[in-house]
Scaffold this motif. Sequence first.
Motif, mmCIF file in Angstrom:
data_model
loop_
_atom_site.group_PDB
_atom_site.id
_atom_site.type_symbol
_atom_site.label_atom_id
_atom_site.label_comp_id
_atom_site.label_asym_id
_atom_site.label_seq_id
_atom_site.Cartn_x
_atom_site.Cartn_y
_atom_site.Cartn_z
ATOM 1 N N VAL A 1 -6.997 16.029 2.674
ATOM 2 C CA VAL A 1 -5.783 16.416 3.396
ATOM 3 C C VAL A 1 -6.012 17.774 4.044
ATOM 4 O O VAL A 1 -6.800 18.585 3.553
ATOM 5 C CB VAL A 1 -4.537 16.487 2.459
ATOM 6 C CG1 VAL A 1 -4.167 15.131 1.908
ATOM 7 C CG2 VAL A 1 -4.749 17.474 1.314
ATOM 8 N N THR B 1 -0.769 4.876 11.779
ATOM 9 C CA THR B 1 0.518 4.933 11.066
ATOM 10 C C THR B 1 1.719 4.928 12.003
ATOM 11 O O THR B 1 2.856 4.913 11.536
ATOM 12 C CB THR B 1 0.572 6.192 10.183
ATOM 13 O OG1 THR B 1 0.481 7.342 11.036
ATOM 14 C CG2 THR B 1 -0.538 6.214 9.153
ATOM 15 N N THR C 1 4.519 7.637 11.281
ATOM 16 C CA THR C 1 4.508 8.158 9.909
ATOM 17 C C THR C 1 3.457 9.265 9.758
ATOM 18 O O THR C 1 2.303 9.078 10.129
ATOM 19 C CB THR C 1 4.230 6.998 8.913
ATOM 20 O OG1 THR C 1 5.166 5.965 9.185
ATOM 21 C CG2 THR C 1 4.370 7.447 7.482
ATOM 22 N N CYS C 2 3.882 10.393 9.181
ATOM 23 C CA CYS C 2 3.025 11.596 9.172
ATOM 24 C C CYS C 2 2.127 11.685 7.930
ATOM 25 O O CYS C 2 1.631 12.758 7.598
ATOM 26 C CB CYS C 2 3.904 12.840 9.280
ATOM 27 S SG CYS C 2 5.184 12.901 8.015
ATOM 28 N N HIS C 3 1.920 10.568 7.233
ATOM 29 C CA HIS C 3 1.078 10.571 6.027
ATOM 30 C C HIS C 3 0.623 9.140 5.756
ATOM 31 O O HIS C 3 1.210 8.197 6.289
ATOM 32 C CB HIS C 3 1.895 11.063 4.821
ATOM 33 C CG HIS C 3 3.117 10.227 4.616
ATOM 34 N ND1 HIS C 3 4.349 10.570 5.120
ATOM 35 C CD2 HIS C 3 3.285 9.020 4.021
ATOM 36 C CE1 HIS C 3 5.225 9.633 4.835
ATOM 37 N NE2 HIS C 3 4.600 8.675 4.167
ATOM 38 N N GLU D 1 0.348 6.073 2.997
ATOM 39 C CA GLU D 1 1.006 5.615 1.769
ATOM 40 C C GLU D 1 0.062 4.663 1.048
ATOM 41 O O GLU D 1 -0.821 4.066 1.682
ATOM 42 C CB GLU D 1 2.327 4.919 2.107
ATOM 43 C CG GLU D 1 3.322 5.912 2.685
ATOM 44 C CD GLU D 1 4.642 5.286 3.115
ATOM 45 O OE1 GLU D 1 4.891 4.105 2.802
ATOM 46 O OE2 GLU D 1 5.416 6.005 3.777
ATOM 47 N N ASN E 1 -6.692 11.578 5.203
ATOM 48 C CA ASN E 1 -5.264 11.430 5.475
ATOM 49 C C ASN E 1 -4.928 11.896 6.888
ATOM 50 O O ASN E 1 -5.741 12.533 7.557
ATOM 51 C CB ASN E 1 -4.456 12.218 4.432
ATOM 52 C CG ASN E 1 -3.135 11.556 4.078
ATOM 53 O OD1 ASN E 1 -2.409 11.094 4.957
ATOM 54 N ND2 ASN E 1 -2.830 11.494 2.798
ATOM 55 N N ASN F 1 -1.813 16.898 8.423
ATOM 56 C CA ASN F 1 -0.455 17.404 8.194
ATOM 57 C C ASN F 1 -0.452 18.135 6.858
ATOM 58 O O ASN F 1 -0.953 17.601 5.870
ATOM 59 C CB ASN F 1 0.522 16.203 8.145
ATOM 60 C CG ASN F 1 1.969 16.622 8.149
ATOM 61 O OD1 ASN F 1 2.397 17.365 7.272
ATOM 62 N ND2 ASN F 1 2.709 16.156 9.113
ATOM 63 N N CYS G 1 3.702 16.394 4.739
ATOM 64 C CA CYS G 1 4.015 15.024 4.283
ATOM 65 C C CYS G 1 3.028 14.436 3.263
ATOM 66 O O CYS G 1 3.466 13.850 2.262
ATOM 67 C CB CYS G 1 4.112 14.065 5.453
ATOM 68 S SG CYS G 1 4.997 14.664 6.868
ATOM 69 N N PRO G 2 1.714 14.550 3.460
ATOM 70 C CA PRO G 2 0.808 13.850 2.534
ATOM 71 C C PRO G 2 0.894 14.329 1.090
ATOM 72 O O PRO G 2 0.485 13.621 0.173
ATOM 73 C CB PRO G 2 -0.591 14.150 3.108
ATOM 74 C CG PRO G 2 -0.361 14.488 4.533
ATOM 75 C CD PRO G 2 0.962 15.206 4.547
ATOM 76 N N TYR H 1 2.469 11.888 -1.619
ATOM 77 C CA TYR H 1 2.053 10.486 -1.740
ATOM 78 C C TYR H 1 0.720 10.331 -2.465
ATOM 79 O O TYR H 1 -0.339 10.668 -1.936
ATOM 80 C CB TYR H 1 1.984 9.840 -0.345
ATOM 81 C CG TYR H 1 3.357 9.691 0.255
ATOM 82 C CD1 TYR H 1 4.089 8.511 0.091
ATOM 83 C CD2 TYR H 1 3.942 10.752 0.934
ATOM 84 C CE1 TYR H 1 5.361 8.393 0.609
ATOM 85 C CE2 TYR H 1 5.226 10.642 1.459
ATOM 86 C CZ TYR H 1 5.924 9.458 1.288
ATOM 87 O OH TYR H 1 7.191 9.348 1.795
ATOM 88 N N ILE I 1 1.008 21.317 -0.904
ATOM 89 C CA ILE I 1 -0.227 20.563 -0.610
ATOM 90 C C ILE I 1 -1.396 21.148 -1.417
ATOM 91 O O ILE I 1 -2.280 20.418 -1.864
ATOM 92 C CB ILE I 1 -0.524 20.519 0.908
ATOM 93 C CG1 ILE I 1 -1.509 19.381 1.241
ATOM 94 C CG2 ILE I 1 -1.075 21.821 1.444
ATOM 95 C CD1 ILE I 1 -0.883 18.200 1.841
#
Length: 236
Positions: A50, A102, A105-107, A109, A132, A135, A138-139, A142, A168
């Motif tokens: 990430v 994605t 979607t910023c991550h 899943e 990932n 970002n 968001c990540p 998850y 993070i």
Amino acid sequence: MTATAETTTAGPPQSRLVQVRTKILKENDVVARALRESFREAGVYVVSLVSSPGAGKTTFLEKTLLLLRDQLRVAALVGDLATDNDARRLARAEVPVKQITTGTTCHLEAEMVRTALAGWNLRDLDLLFIENVGNLVCPASYDLGENLRLVLFSVTEGEDKPLKYPTIFNTADLAVITKTDLSEAAEFDDAAARQNIQTVRPGMPIFGVSAKGGEGMSEWLALVGSRVAESRRTAP
Ligand SMILES: Nc1nc2c(ncn2[C@@H]2O[C@H](COP(=O)(O)OP(=O)(O)OP(=O)(O)O)[C@@H](O)[C@H]2O)c(=O)[nH]1
Ligand SMILES: [Mg+2]
């Protein structure tokens, strides 16, 4: 008028949005747990990456895949909102690679990872990387079922990033300071950056690397190699 710095801290609103988010995270945890179990059964070690956009995940990963592919059976999944640019770059290492797009979607899943892995036999792999979406927010929430989560940040982003994005850094196992070949030009304060990481996540191991120049890569490869070997020793 004298300029002053004021801060207001927003608490979480007890709204329907929060309830929906909690439900999504719970569902993600269930899938992530199943993924972790399938990785364990297949004997594949999983590393996720990430970082903010452009911190150097793909460059670092491409170099890593090239350097490991003759010793270990490696593969990669890579997430982005759009394009398969990163998958095409990683595929230059001639190992199995799949892009996950994605949309909005910023991550990534766990379910996206599960879907992307359909058709791959995990038993054919020793080491799977998951890049990932770029970002720093968001990540963090998850779980992807990974064994090791790397947080990368580059010398051009500023030493204070760990303090500004603590979650993070808190959810990662290892920090990688990237693009060290640019340290001097960016007037990067390495000691301050390391101190900020330790403030947020005491004891977290930190590597400095330049994927372009090669600095620090052998230490990183030794660490990931030893983690794979250790997970094999404790495999079912
Ligand atoms: N000088 C230098 N540049 C680097 C290094 N690593 C990456 N870069 C450059 O940084 C830019 C972004 O690198 P990427 O590897 O695409 O970064 P990323 O984190 O994968 O980006 P996203 O997937 O879009 O979030 C590119 O122009 C790379 O060439 C490095 O070690 N040194
Ligand atoms: Mg990338």
